[in-house]
Design an enzyme around this catalytic site. Sequence first.
Site, short mmCIF file in Angstrom:
data_model
loop_
_atom_site.label_atom_id
_atom_site.label_comp_id
_atom_site.label_asym_id
_atom_site.label_seq_id
_atom_site.Cartn_x
_atom_site.Cartn_y
_atom_site.Cartn_z
N GLY A 10 22.09 51.98 34.46
CA GLY A 10 20.72 51.65 34.06
C GLY A 10 20.57 51.51 32.55
N ILE A 11 21.67 51.11 31.87
CA ILE A 11 21.63 51.01 30.39
C ILE A 11 20.67 49.93 29.92
N LEU A 66 24.84 50.11 41.69
CA LEU A 66 24.87 51.41 42.37
C LEU A 66 25.05 51.28 43.89
N GLY A 88 20.23 54.46 36.56
CA GLY A 88 19.98 53.23 37.31
C GLY A 88 19.12 53.53 38.54
N ALA A 89 18.11 52.69 38.77
CA ALA A 89 17.26 52.89 39.96
C ALA A 89 16.31 51.72 40.13
N THR A 134 12.61 63.07 39.11
CA THR A 134 11.28 62.62 38.70
C THR A 134 10.16 63.54 39.17
N GLU A 136 7.64 62.48 40.47
CA GLU A 136 7.15 61.92 41.74
C GLU A 136 7.56 62.80 42.93
N TYR A 158 10.12 55.52 47.12
CA TYR A 158 10.83 55.83 45.87
C TYR A 158 11.06 57.33 45.77
N LYS A 162 14.48 59.52 45.82
CA LYS A 162 14.84 60.39 44.68
C LYS A 162 15.01 61.84 45.14
N HIS A 188 7.32 58.90 31.15
CA HIS A 188 7.52 58.69 29.72
C HIS A 188 7.57 57.19 29.44
P1 NDP Z 1 13.74 51.03 34.23
O1 NDP Z 1 13.14 50.42 35.43
O2 NDP Z 1 13.29 50.61 32.87
O3 NDP Z 1 15.33 50.83 34.28
C1 NDP Z 1 16.05 50.94 35.49
C2 NDP Z 1 17.49 50.55 35.23
O4 NDP Z 1 18.20 50.62 36.47
C3 NDP Z 1 17.65 49.10 34.72
O5 NDP Z 1 18.72 49.06 33.81
C4 NDP Z 1 18.02 48.35 35.99
O6 NDP Z 1 18.75 47.17 35.75
C5 NDP Z 1 18.91 49.40 36.66
N1 NDP Z 1 19.11 49.15 38.09
C6 NDP Z 1 18.21 48.79 39.01
N2 NDP Z 1 18.78 48.62 40.21
C7 NDP Z 1 20.11 48.87 40.02
C8 NDP Z 1 21.24 48.82 40.88
N3 NDP Z 1 21.14 48.46 42.15
N4 NDP Z 1 22.45 49.14 40.35
C9 NDP Z 1 22.57 49.47 39.06
N5 NDP Z 1 21.54 49.52 38.20
C10 NDP Z 1 20.32 49.22 38.68
O7 NDP Z 1 13.58 52.62 34.39
P2 NDP Z 1 13.44 53.76 33.26
O8 NDP Z 1 14.38 53.49 32.16
O9 NDP Z 1 12.00 53.97 32.99
O10 NDP Z 1 13.91 55.04 34.09
C11 NDP Z 1 15.27 55.47 34.09
C12 NDP Z 1 15.51 56.38 35.29
O11 NDP Z 1 14.68 57.52 35.21
C13 NDP Z 1 15.22 55.74 36.64
O12 NDP Z 1 16.14 56.27 37.57
C14 NDP Z 1 13.82 56.22 36.97
O13 NDP Z 1 13.62 56.23 38.36
C15 NDP Z 1 13.86 57.62 36.38
N6 NDP Z 1 12.61 58.17 35.91
C16 NDP Z 1 11.82 57.46 35.03
C17 NDP Z 1 10.69 58.02 34.52
C18 NDP Z 1 9.80 57.28 33.57
O14 NDP Z 1 8.64 57.70 33.40
N7 NDP Z 1 10.28 56.24 32.91
C19 NDP Z 1 10.27 59.40 34.91
C20 NDP Z 1 11.20 60.05 35.80
C21 NDP Z 1 12.31 59.45 36.27
P3 NDP Z 1 18.01 45.76 35.42
O15 NDP Z 1 17.64 45.83 33.96
O16 NDP Z 1 19.07 44.78 35.73
O17 NDP Z 1 16.81 45.69 36.31
P1 GDR Z 2 4.30 55.98 38.34
O1 GDR Z 2 3.96 54.95 37.17
O2 GDR Z 2 3.95 55.46 39.67
O3 GDR Z 2 3.69 57.29 37.94
O4 GDR Z 2 5.90 56.03 38.26
P2 GDR Z 2 2.95 53.73 37.05
O5 GDR Z 2 2.78 53.52 35.60
O6 GDR Z 2 3.38 52.58 37.88
O7 GDR Z 2 1.59 54.30 37.70
C1 GDR Z 2 0.91 55.42 37.16
C2 GDR Z 2 -0.44 55.58 37.84
O8 GDR Z 2 -1.29 54.50 37.46
C3 GDR Z 2 -1.98 54.03 38.60
N1 GDR Z 2 -2.40 52.64 38.39
C4 GDR Z 2 -1.60 51.58 38.23
N2 GDR Z 2 -0.24 51.50 38.18
C5 GDR Z 2 0.32 50.28 37.97
N3 GDR Z 2 1.65 50.18 37.87
N4 GDR Z 2 -0.45 49.14 37.85
C6 GDR Z 2 -1.82 49.18 37.90
O9 GDR Z 2 -2.49 48.16 37.79
C7 GDR Z 2 -2.42 50.46 38.10
N5 GDR Z 2 -3.71 50.88 38.18
C8 GDR Z 2 -3.69 52.19 38.35
C9 GDR Z 2 -0.96 54.19 39.74
O10 GDR Z 2 -1.61 54.13 41.00
C10 GDR Z 2 -0.38 55.54 39.38
O11 GDR Z 2 -1.17 56.57 39.89
C11 GDR Z 2 6.57 56.09 37.00
C12 GDR Z 2 7.93 55.39 37.16
O12 GDR Z 2 8.51 55.28 35.89
C13 GDR Z 2 8.84 56.18 38.06
O13 GDR Z 2 10.14 55.61 38.06
C14 GDR Z 2 8.90 57.62 37.56
O14 GDR Z 2 9.72 58.39 38.42
C15 GDR Z 2 7.52 58.22 37.46
O15 GDR Z 2 6.74 57.42 36.59
C16 GDR Z 2 7.54 59.63 36.91
#
Ligand code: NDP
Ligand code: GDR
Length: 372
Positions: A10-11, A66, A88-89, A134, A136, A158, A162, A188
Amino acid sequence: MQKKKAIITGITGQDGAYLADLLLKKGYEVHGIKRRSSLFNTDRIDHLYQDPHENGVQLVLHYGDLTDSTNLIRIIQQVQPDEIYNLGAMSHVQVSFESPEYTADVDGVGTLRILEAVRILGLTDKTRIYQASTSELYGLVQEVPQSENTPFYPRSPYAVAKMYGFWITVNYREAYNMYACNGILFNHESPLRGETFVTRKITRAVAKLYLGMQDKLFMGNLDAKRDWGHAKDYVEAMWLILQQEKPEDFVIATGVTTTVRDFIRMSFSEIGVEIEFKGSGVDEKGYVKSISKPECPLQPGQEVVAIDPRYFRPTEVDLLIGDPTKAQTKLGWKPKYDLPALVKEMMAADVELFRQEKLLKDNGYKVLNQFE
Ligand code: NDP
Ligand code: GDR
């Protein structure tokens, strides 16, 4: 002393980009796994790219996925990493309702594939593994604030995927004595956040409204509450988690929760606009109450936020607020950003992004699109 080697899955994502930057600054040799895509997908890490033809390259990218054990085993065998960060996810909660089986494969079984690869290759004593768990997992509210001891109740494909990733990490730690840890990270964000997550969707739209490039922002559930931090602070915690004597799981959060509605208010306030919300449920709307910047094209009374039920989720997570006491005490981790500083940075970045786009358009240049 030999350089430490790390693999990041997931770089190309938000966290992957910040973590790669951090590890390179710490002197690591960083190996990233990127997916093959029909278009370039390395925008977030292009500034870190190093030409493989040069000597002493510290960032190496490998194609991989993955869902493919063979390639994970091959890359891990070749690199012999000290640390693996499994970021990656398929990370979008709402999209996971559309693609539940794929999400289970990548986010759940994908974690198993990494752990099993390390075990098969006999690297259990060498390689430390970080699993991106997460908030979640907490889902339907059981208690607040949520800590390492709060029971899980996942509310989306999701989160269920997880949950498998979380427990298989714990199981491999206990069964095979592996150094494998979960970081239970609360939401974040950053200027690198994916465009369809709520914070970035809002800051992009507000920046465009300010520049006269958009009329309205359509939203889902405005009542949802999230504990939002900055990705830069959170990748620091990932690294700290793998530097401890014993492998353990940690909650990473700010301890402050805010509604989506208030995030919208804060973003508008960065462009000098005060918003008032009227109505309720799907009929709720956001109107401009006052404007303090003369260059802003919005008018008092203008409707700028409306609800589109398509953004509601079949099952929602209403309230997340984390208790980071364990991380503060054992890791010495403390975030540098609070929410106002995060919103300010995201708004400034999106205003700059669209100002550049507008400047090109206003002067008769097309925004680059190689297909036209
Ligand atoms: P992003 O969606 O920005 O990045 C996800 C990464 O995973 C991308 O590099 C994507 O590649 C890669 N990926 C997706 N599918 C696959 C696959 N099949 N095989 C290999 N790589 C894959 O997520 P974040 O950086 O925000 O989050 C990083 C991790 O932390 C994730 O696992 C997320 O679920 C988890 N997480 C995130 C939080 C947040 O608030 N951001 C909070 C808690 C957990 P590509 O660029 O090609 O799509
Ligand atoms: P989340 O993030 O589901 O918490 O998962 P997201 O920003 O998608 O939603 C946060 C909250 O906002 C409400 N919401 C909307 N969300 C989106 N995307 N678009 C809209 O228009 C909208 N309006 C209201 C959602 O219902 C939700 O309650 C993120 C991801 O990064 C996960 O991979 C990670 O694990 C969790 O944060 C922690």
